[in-house]
Design an enzyme around this catalytic site. Structure first.
Site, PDB file in Angstrom:
ATOM      1  N   ASN A   1       0.838  -1.210   0.000  1.00 35.19           N
ATOM      2  CA  ASN A   1       0.000   0.000   0.000  1.00 35.19           C
ATOM      3  C   ASN A   1       0.869   1.254   0.000  1.00 35.19           C
ATOM      4  O   ASN A   1       0.538   2.243  -0.663  1.00 35.19           O
ATOM      5  CB  ASN A   1      -0.963  -0.005   1.187  1.00 35.19           C
ATOM      6  CG  ASN A   1      -2.197  -0.821   0.908  1.00 35.19           C
ATOM      7  OD1 ASN A   1      -3.049  -0.426   0.121  1.00 35.19           O
ATOM      8  ND2 ASN A   1      -2.283  -2.000   1.524  1.00 35.19           N
TER       9      ASN A   1
ATOM     10  N   ARG B   1       4.760   1.383  24.143  1.00 38.58           N
ATOM     11  CA  ARG B   1       3.875   2.079  23.210  1.00 38.58           C
ATOM     12  C   ARG B   1       4.067   3.605  23.255  1.00 38.58           C
ATOM     13  O   ARG B   1       4.125   4.273  22.235  1.00 38.58           O
ATOM     14  CB  ARG B   1       2.430   1.724  23.591  1.00 38.58           C
ATOM     15  CG  ARG B   1       1.471   1.685  22.449  1.00 38.58           C
ATOM     16  CD  ARG B   1       0.129   1.173  22.914  1.00 38.58           C
ATOM     17  NE  ARG B   1       0.062  -0.283  22.848  1.00 38.58           N
ATOM     18  CZ  ARG B   1      -0.946  -1.006  23.293  1.00 38.58           C
ATOM     19  NH1 ARG B   1      -1.980  -0.423  23.870  1.00 38.58           N
ATOM     20  NH2 ARG B   1      -0.947  -2.302  23.162  1.00 38.58           N
TER      21      ARG B   1
ATOM     22  N   ARG C   1       0.731  -2.412  14.934  1.00 35.86           N
ATOM     23  CA  ARG C   1       0.841  -2.191  16.373  1.00 35.86           C
ATOM     24  C   ARG C   1      -0.271  -1.248  16.814  1.00 35.86           C
ATOM     25  O   ARG C   1      -0.582  -0.285  16.098  1.00 35.86           O
ATOM     26  CB  ARG C   1       2.197  -1.567  16.655  1.00 35.86           C
ATOM     27  CG  ARG C   1       2.504  -1.500  18.108  1.00 35.86           C
ATOM     28  CD  ARG C   1       3.941  -1.125  18.360  1.00 35.86           C
ATOM     29  NE  ARG C   1       4.195  -1.230  19.797  1.00 35.86           N
ATOM     30  CZ  ARG C   1       5.244  -0.722  20.392  1.00 35.86           C
ATOM     31  NH1 ARG C   1       6.158  -0.090  19.710  1.00 35.86           N
ATOM     32  NH2 ARG C   1       5.393  -0.852  21.695  1.00 35.86           N
ATOM     33  N   ILE C   2      -0.862  -1.528  17.981  1.00 35.10           N
ATOM     34  CA  ILE C   2      -1.891  -0.627  18.492  1.00 35.10           C
ATOM     35  C   ILE C   2      -1.221   0.665  18.932  1.00 35.10           C
ATOM     36  O   ILE C   2      -0.181   0.653  19.603  1.00 35.10           O
ATOM     37  CB  ILE C   2      -2.672  -1.287  19.643  1.00 35.10           C
ATOM     38  CG1 ILE C   2      -3.474  -2.476  19.071  1.00 35.10           C
ATOM     39  CG2 ILE C   2      -3.596  -0.297  20.327  1.00 35.10           C
ATOM     40  CD1 ILE C   2      -4.221  -3.280  20.078  1.00 35.10           C
TER      41      ILE C   2
ATOM     42  N   HIS D   1      -8.118  -0.957   5.964  1.00 42.73           N
ATOM     43  CA  HIS D   1      -8.420  -2.260   6.568  1.00 42.73           C
ATOM     44  C   HIS D   1      -9.059  -3.165   5.503  1.00 42.73           C
ATOM     45  O   HIS D   1      -9.938  -2.710   4.766  1.00 42.73           O
ATOM     46  CB  HIS D   1      -9.383  -2.071   7.750  1.00 42.73           C
ATOM     47  CG  HIS D   1      -9.723  -3.359   8.432  1.00 42.73           C
ATOM     48  ND1 HIS D   1      -8.848  -3.995   9.288  1.00 42.73           N
ATOM     49  CD2 HIS D   1     -10.814  -4.150   8.354  1.00 42.73           C
ATOM     50  CE1 HIS D   1      -9.404  -5.117   9.711  1.00 42.73           C
ATOM     51  NE2 HIS D   1     -10.602  -5.237   9.166  1.00 42.73           N
TER      52      HIS D   1
ATOM     53  N   GLU E   1      -7.278  -2.333  -2.714  1.00 44.72           N
ATOM     54  CA  GLU E   1      -6.649  -1.446  -1.717  1.00 44.72           C
ATOM     55  C   GLU E   1      -5.705  -0.468  -2.409  1.00 44.72           C
ATOM     56  O   GLU E   1      -5.643   0.717  -2.063  1.00 44.72           O
ATOM     57  CB  GLU E   1      -5.849  -2.269  -0.688  1.00 44.72           C
ATOM     58  CG  GLU E   1      -6.696  -3.108   0.247  1.00 44.72           C
ATOM     59  CD  GLU E   1      -5.858  -3.767   1.340  1.00 44.72           C
ATOM     60  OE1 GLU E   1      -5.008  -3.086   1.942  1.00 44.72           O
ATOM     61  OE2 GLU E   1      -6.053  -4.973   1.588  1.00 44.72           O
TER      62      GLU E   1
HETATM   63  C1  GRF Z   1      -3.251  -4.664   3.973  1.00 42.31           C
HETATM   64  O1  GRF Z   1      -4.124  -5.729   3.668  1.00 42.31           O
HETATM   65  C2  GRF Z   1      -3.942  -3.634   4.810  1.00 42.31           C
HETATM   66  O2  GRF Z   1      -5.293  -3.496   4.520  1.00 42.31           O
HETATM   67  C3  GRF Z   1      -3.774  -4.182   6.198  1.00 42.31           C
HETATM   68  O3  GRF Z   1      -2.485  -4.741   6.213  1.00 42.31           O
HETATM   69  C4  GRF Z   1      -2.120  -5.107   4.885  1.00 42.31           C
HETATM   70  C5  GRF Z   1      -0.845  -4.413   4.585  1.00 42.31           C
HETATM   71  O4  GRF Z   1      -0.285  -4.824   3.369  1.00 42.31           O
HETATM   72  N1  GRF Z   1      -3.984  -3.156   7.180  1.00 42.31           N
HETATM   73  P1  GRF Z   1       0.932  -4.028   2.760  1.00 42.31           P
HETATM   74  O5  GRF Z   1       2.039  -4.022   3.812  1.00 42.31           O
HETATM   75  O6  GRF Z   1       0.478  -2.660   2.408  1.00 42.31           O
HETATM   76  O7  GRF Z   1       1.354  -4.826   1.564  1.00 42.31           O
END
Ligand code: GRF
Length: 217
Positions: free
Chosen positions: A13, A61, A87-88, A105, A170
């Site tokens: 992403n 944290r 991580r939260i 997400h 995504e």
């Molecule tokens: C993705 O599926 C995102 O939605 C989730 O964690 C994954 C991350 O993938 N939160 P990347 O590291 O961006 O390839």
């Protein structure tokens, strides 16, 4: 507008955001990438694009939050985008970046928050799933929804095949959502986001789709 991206892993992403920001008319650039793991492959994606890449490995944290905030401020970031950040976050960090902190997400929230959302979707037998970009609130995977993308769930899907299908959307949705933020087109109204200049699809999707193959063969 400069965005800071927080990652923990492979960073596909992040790569989609880097690629989008290379276009001359894209209104955001990636100012810095922060990982909570020193070995996250996404850090190399940042370095390859000449973007500062910082590993902050802090067991506490609050210590992570303080160090991350310092780095984000140093790079004069106006938006923090979580991209596979596992991580939260400290509640103080979430409060400090309220309405300037977004997450992606891999489900149609509020369905299937938490870990392994794609596996949850298959277990639930849903016919569609997808992904959500939302503003972050203290509770995990909650907050005003900016944008969603939908994909079908096929009968022979497993967690991997569904994850791959969702990941492909995504990579389209996150750059779109960050663009809307950077263009100042998002207004949070309670738990909803008003999008200025909203253009949406006017279609209904059926799954199973008609016409069905005859069961009698
Ligand atoms: C993705 O599926 C995102 O939605 C989730 O964690 C994954 C991350 O993938 N939160 P990347 O590291 O961006 O390839």
């Amino acid at each position: 507008m400069r965005a800071g991206v927080l990652i923990s892993g492979r960073g596909t992403n992040l790569q989609a955001l880097i690629d989008a920001s290379a276009a001359p008319d894209y209104p955001a650039e990636i100012g810095v990438v922060i990982s909570n793991r020193a070995d996250a492959p996404g850090l190399d994606r940042a370095r390859s694009a000449d973007i500062p890449a910082v590993a902050i490995v802090e067991p506490e944290r609050a210590d992570f939050a303080a160090a991350a905030t310092a780095v984000l401020r140093e790079h004069r970031v106006g938006l923090v985008a979580l991209a596979g950040f596992m991580r939260i976050l400290d509640t103080g960090f979430v409060a400090a970046w309220q309405d300037r902190l977004v997450n992606i997400h891999p489900s149609l929230l509020p369905a299937f928050p938490g870990l392994r959302a794609q596996r949850q979707a298959i277990a639930a037998g849903v016919r569609f799933s997808g992904c959500t970009v939302h503003f972050v609130r203290p509770e995990v995977d909650t907050g005003p929804i900016i944008a969603q993308a939908v994909v079908p769930v096929h009968p022979d899907d497993d967690e991997t095949s569904l994850s791959d299908r969702i990941l492909a959307v995504e990579h389209r949705l996150y750059p779109l959502a960050v663009r809307l933020f950077a263009e100042g087109r998002l207004a949070i109204v309670g738990n909803r986001v008003a999008v200025i200049g909203w253009v949406g699809p006017d279609v209904a999707l059926l799954n199973p789709a008609e016409p069905l193959v005859s069961a009698a063969g």
